[in-house]
Design a protein around this motif. Sequence first.
Motif, PDB file in Angstrom:
ATOM      1  N   TYR A 103       0.818  -1.220   0.000  1.00 61.81           N
ATOM      2  CA  TYR A 103       0.000   0.000   0.000  1.00 61.81           C
ATOM      3  C   TYR A 103       0.850   1.268   0.000  1.00 61.81           C
ATOM      4  CZ  TYR A 103      -3.969  -3.056   1.204  1.00 61.81           C
ATOM      5  OH  TYR A 103      -4.932  -4.037   1.201  1.00 61.81           O
ATOM      6  N   LEU A 106       1.115   3.202  -3.048  1.00 62.44           N
ATOM      7  CA  LEU A 106      -0.086   3.895  -3.516  1.00 62.44           C
ATOM      8  C   LEU A 106      -0.261   5.266  -2.866  1.00 62.44           C
ATOM      9  CD1 LEU A 106      -2.549   0.846  -3.416  1.00 62.44           C
ATOM     10  CD2 LEU A 106      -1.393   1.797  -5.426  1.00 62.44           C
ATOM     11  N   ARG A 111       1.453  13.230   0.802  1.00 63.51           N
ATOM     12  CA  ARG A 111       0.075  12.929   1.215  1.00 63.51           C
ATOM     13  C   ARG A 111       0.034  12.440   2.652  1.00 63.51           C
ATOM     14  NH1 ARG A 111      -3.974  12.870   3.184  1.00 63.51           N
ATOM     15  NH2 ARG A 111      -5.962  11.878   2.581  1.00 63.51           N
ATOM     16  N   GLU A 169      -9.031   6.022   0.104  1.00 61.64           N
ATOM     17  CA  GLU A 169      -8.264   6.458  -1.074  1.00 61.64           C
ATOM     18  C   GLU A 169      -7.378   5.320  -1.574  1.00 61.64           C
ATOM     19  OE1 GLU A 169      -5.961   9.904  -0.179  1.00 61.64           O
ATOM     20  OE2 GLU A 169      -7.697  11.130   0.376  1.00 61.64           O
ATOM     21  N   ILE A 170      -6.729   4.632  -0.647  1.00 61.08           N
ATOM     22  CA  ILE A 170      -5.865   3.504  -1.010  1.00 61.08           C
ATOM     23  C   ILE A 170      -6.692   2.386  -1.631  1.00 61.08           C
ATOM     24  CG2 ILE A 170      -4.432   1.654  -0.030  1.00 61.08           C
ATOM     25  CD1 ILE A 170      -3.376   3.750   1.990  1.00 61.08           C
ATOM     26  N   ARG A 172      -9.590   2.592  -3.222  1.00 63.10           N
ATOM     27  CA  ARG A 172     -10.059   2.961  -4.565  1.00 63.10           C
ATOM     28  C   ARG A 172      -8.928   2.892  -5.591  1.00 63.10           C
ATOM     29  NH1 ARG A 172     -13.302   6.623  -1.435  1.00 63.10           N
ATOM     30  NH2 ARG A 172     -11.717   8.252  -1.586  1.00 63.10           N
ATOM     31  N   LYS A 173      -7.748   3.360  -5.186  1.00 63.40           N
ATOM     32  CA  LYS A 173      -6.619   3.348  -6.121  1.00 63.40           C
ATOM     33  C   LYS A 173      -6.197   1.918  -6.438  1.00 63.40           C
ATOM     34  CE  LYS A 173      -2.334   5.794  -7.121  1.00 63.40           C
ATOM     35  NZ  LYS A 173      -1.396   6.853  -6.656  1.00 63.40           N
ATOM     36  N   ARG A 176      -8.825   0.288  -8.670  1.00 65.24           N
ATOM     37  CA  ARG A 176      -8.747   0.861 -10.017  1.00 65.24           C
ATOM     38  C   ARG A 176      -7.580   0.249 -10.799  1.00 65.24           C
ATOM     39  NH1 ARG A 176      -9.119   5.645  -8.510  1.00 65.24           N
ATOM     40  NH2 ARG A 176      -6.926   6.276  -8.477  1.00 65.24           N
ATOM     41  N   ASN A 177      -6.440   0.113 -10.132  1.00 63.41           N
ATOM     42  CA  ASN A 177      -5.276  -0.494 -10.785  1.00 63.41           C
ATOM     43  C   ASN A 177      -5.511  -1.971 -11.103  1.00 63.41           C
ATOM     44  OD1 ASN A 177      -3.997   1.953 -10.548  1.00 63.41           O
ATOM     45  ND2 ASN A 177      -2.632   1.341  -8.879  1.00 63.41           N
TER      46      ASN A 177
END
Length: 340
Positions: A103, A106, A111, A169-170, A172-173, A176-177
């Motif tokens: 993680y 990502l 951030r 956020e992690i 979703r990213k 998505r990947n």
Amino acid sequence: MTQPTANPSTPIILTGDRPTGPLHLGHFVGSLRNRVAYQDTYRQFVMLADSQALTDNMDDIGKVHRNVVEVALDYLAVGIDPAKTTILIQSQIPELTELTFYYLNLVTVARLERNPTVKQEIILRGFERDIPAGFLTYPASQAADITAFKASVVPVGDDQIPMIEQCNEIVRKFNRNAGRDILVECKAIVPEVGRLPGTDGKAKMSKSLGNTINLGASADEIRAAVKMVYTDPLHLKVSDPGHLEGNVAFIYLDAFDPDKEGVAAMKEHYTRGGLGDSVVKKRLEGVLQEMLAPIRARREEFAKDRGQVLQILKEGTARAREIAAVTTDEVKKALGLSYF
């Protein structure tokens, strides 16, 4: 020991504590009594976050080690039932560390530093720029803890909401990947009763500030602590009108006294004058003595067989690791890291 029922349709909830000292009234009102209720409606995992506790306690690792069982005793004493709730030790599940490593790719350092919760904790601990890397990356570690068990609900204080947002956020990213939904987003549950102030009137009841009343406190310790509870510094005479704002005695009565009408009447009397702080504190002591006596008794009974407590933790951790391993395998396959 009976294992918690694994109904796939039951929402999963993850909570936990850093084992850096015995738990106190602040933990009880903020999380523990809710966990006792949650275990009947959720599939609940409660984590002893010993690995995370080391991020700012590497100079005193013994404190973390010895408090794992102490915190587990508090869990059992308040009614967290290992037949309903899986209690686990973070460090004994290496899959959580592995997920954290993935993680971290990502998120950016910028951030992590912008996370309001991390920023505030850095200030509180006086790290300035000497921030342990493990502490800075806590949001990724927490995301690993949550997603490993595919928890959809995480109870937190309102100051921890940015951590949940970054976890999502992690998620979703990563999804998505991966091109498909593997990890589960979660929502925060903020308890109705917020952070409990310390006995000295400070904004937070904290082990480090020494302004707590521990769940295992003796009757004498409770009595002594209540005598020192912060009230209204302007209430110099019994006849003087008293103020409720910031008055810890009344904040505690609101949190723990089941007789709400009686407390309301006492507040009215106090604010018009004619009611001394000693009377208020006497009522508060009675409430706390009655509430904590059975918790203390159960804690003492469980403490007679620490081997059994460790067995509960061992069994819970083993069950939790099986689940975390499945998630980790799914993550590795999505990352193209499955070869055999």
